[in-house]
Write an enzyme that holds these catalytic residues in place. Sequence first.
Site, PDB file in Angstrom:
ATOM      1  N   ASP A   1       0.851  -1.190   0.000  1.00  0.00           N
ATOM      2  CA  ASP A   1       0.000   0.000   0.000  1.00  0.00           C
ATOM      3  C   ASP A   1       0.888   1.242   0.000  1.00  0.00           C
ATOM      4  O   ASP A   1       1.824   1.343   0.807  1.00  0.00           O
ATOM      5  CB  ASP A   1      -0.909  -0.007   1.236  1.00  0.00           C
ATOM      6  CG  ASP A   1      -1.968   1.071   1.177  1.00  0.00           C
ATOM      7  OD1 ASP A   1      -3.060   0.801   0.652  1.00  0.00           O
ATOM      8  OD2 ASP A   1      -1.699   2.195   1.654  1.00  0.00           O
TER       9      ASP A   1
ATOM     10  N   ASN B   1      -2.455  12.911  -3.824  1.00  0.00           N
ATOM     11  CA  ASN B   1      -3.602  13.347  -4.632  1.00  0.00           C
ATOM     12  C   ASN B   1      -4.090  14.732  -4.217  1.00  0.00           C
ATOM     13  O   ASN B   1      -4.432  15.558  -5.067  1.00  0.00           O
ATOM     14  CB  ASN B   1      -4.744  12.339  -4.502  1.00  0.00           C
ATOM     15  CG  ASN B   1      -4.563  11.137  -5.402  1.00  0.00           C
ATOM     16  OD1 ASN B   1      -3.879  11.206  -6.421  1.00  0.00           O
ATOM     17  ND2 ASN B   1      -5.163  10.022  -5.029  1.00  0.00           N
TER      18      ASN B   1
ATOM     19  N   HIS C   1      -4.953  14.164  -9.117  1.00  0.00           N
ATOM     20  CA  HIS C   1      -5.048  12.740  -9.434  1.00  0.00           C
ATOM     21  C   HIS C   1      -4.163  12.327 -10.607  1.00  0.00           C
ATOM     22  O   HIS C   1      -3.738  11.165 -10.687  1.00  0.00           O
ATOM     23  CB  HIS C   1      -6.507  12.368  -9.725  1.00  0.00           C
ATOM     24  CG  HIS C   1      -7.369  12.391  -8.494  1.00  0.00           C
ATOM     25  ND1 HIS C   1      -7.387  11.360  -7.581  1.00  0.00           N
ATOM     26  CD2 HIS C   1      -8.208  13.335  -8.014  1.00  0.00           C
ATOM     27  CE1 HIS C   1      -8.215  11.656  -6.601  1.00  0.00           C
ATOM     28  NE2 HIS C   1      -8.723  12.851  -6.831  1.00  0.00           N
TER      29      HIS C   1
ATOM     30  N   ASP D   1      -1.781   9.201 -10.400  1.00  0.00           N
ATOM     31  CA  ASP D   1      -1.766   8.094 -11.366  1.00  0.00           C
ATOM     32  C   ASP D   1      -0.349   7.771 -11.820  1.00  0.00           C
ATOM     33  O   ASP D   1       0.007   6.595 -11.993  1.00  0.00           O
ATOM     34  CB  ASP D   1      -2.635   8.447 -12.584  1.00  0.00           C
ATOM     35  CG  ASP D   1      -4.123   8.398 -12.281  1.00  0.00           C
ATOM     36  OD1 ASP D   1      -4.486   7.888 -11.201  1.00  0.00           O
ATOM     37  OD2 ASP D   1      -4.913   8.858 -13.120  1.00  0.00           O
TER      38      ASP D   1
ATOM     39  N   GLU E   1      -4.754   2.381  -4.228  1.00  0.00           N
ATOM     40  CA  GLU E   1      -3.291   2.435  -4.137  1.00  0.00           C
ATOM     41  C   GLU E   1      -2.718   1.129  -3.598  1.00  0.00           C
ATOM     42  O   GLU E   1      -1.574   1.092  -3.134  1.00  0.00           O
ATOM     43  CB  GLU E   1      -2.861   3.606  -3.239  1.00  0.00           C
ATOM     44  CG  GLU E   1      -3.239   3.484  -1.784  1.00  0.00           C
ATOM     45  CD  GLU E   1      -4.602   4.082  -1.445  1.00  0.00           C
ATOM     46  OE1 GLU E   1      -4.780   4.512  -0.303  1.00  0.00           O
ATOM     47  OE2 GLU E   1      -5.468   4.124  -2.338  1.00  0.00           O
TER      48      GLU E   1
END
Length: 342
Positions: free
Chosen positions: A218, A226, A231, A235, A260
């Site tokens: 994670d 973010n 975002h 990404d 994530e």
Amino acid sequence: MAAVRAVRTAGEGDTPRRLFDRIGNFLFDQRLEVDPANFAFAYHLLSDPDGALARAVESLTDGGVRLTKRDIETLGCDIKPVSGAAAAKEKADGLVAKTQMQVEGFEDMVHAMRAETEGFGRDLAASAEAITRSAGDNAMALGEVARLTAEMLERIRTAESRLESATREASDLRTKLEEARDNARRDPLTDLPNRRAFEEAFAAQSNAGQPVCLAVCDVDHFKSVNDRFGHAVGDRVLKAIAEALTKSCGAHLVARYGGEEFAVLFTGVDVNEARATLDAARASVSTRNYRLRESDAPLGEITFSAGISASPGGEMCSSVFQRADRLLYAAKESGRNRVLVG
């Protein structure tokens, strides 16, 4: 232990009313919300007291530990009721598989037809040649037969050409259908296998009794990335971590499990080898100098935490995932940017 007692008493002359009451008692004892997902989970658990789900719950609640919402989501991943978009996707996958079978059957039929027409054509050609050689006094009649035979041969050649074209079209369609089925098991952002593909691969190894190690990774403080940069940057971070995991883990299956979160299925290695491999990926990610494309400004340190659990085979994916997930959260609580095994 209330959950264990509730499961063990299941099946003892249950009526629909008693099952309904026990589901309610189970949710109350575990302090879970009475919502459709929890109710469905309790129904599957209590209606099959000897099943794999019941064994997983007994293991988790040993010592009086109550189930959490996250436990429900993880344990219920294999038995969640399918509805809405998921149901439509499952139906579409079924149609793709059915269509693929029909295309393959059609392709086989076309191949058989081509073989038959080619043989028939050769026989007709040989017959026409024999008739011409033995024409004699019946030249006119035999000439007509030869003409008709030649016409039939031409028709056969035309049919063969059309069958060849149909064969190519069928082959192209089968290829596209195979691509569609592959895409249904692939994450569009990272191009990694998705959760569905990962769980199918785990089930295949587990059902074969093969020992595996399952890792859950994670991204640390991903929400902050973010929130600060948007975002699109988030990404790109996910893609970078996917690339690092894939490169470090080699032939082992790396999947984007959701958000994530990534999962790795290690086969043919023990937990210490799996840890060393994953730790190399962690170091690669944490030492990289991340910058914004637009301004070349530093993005800051990007790290991930992970938990790894070994399985001798024969277990549900949800049970092993749950153990690895607990180790992941222990890694985060102990400072993040580390890999724990258990």
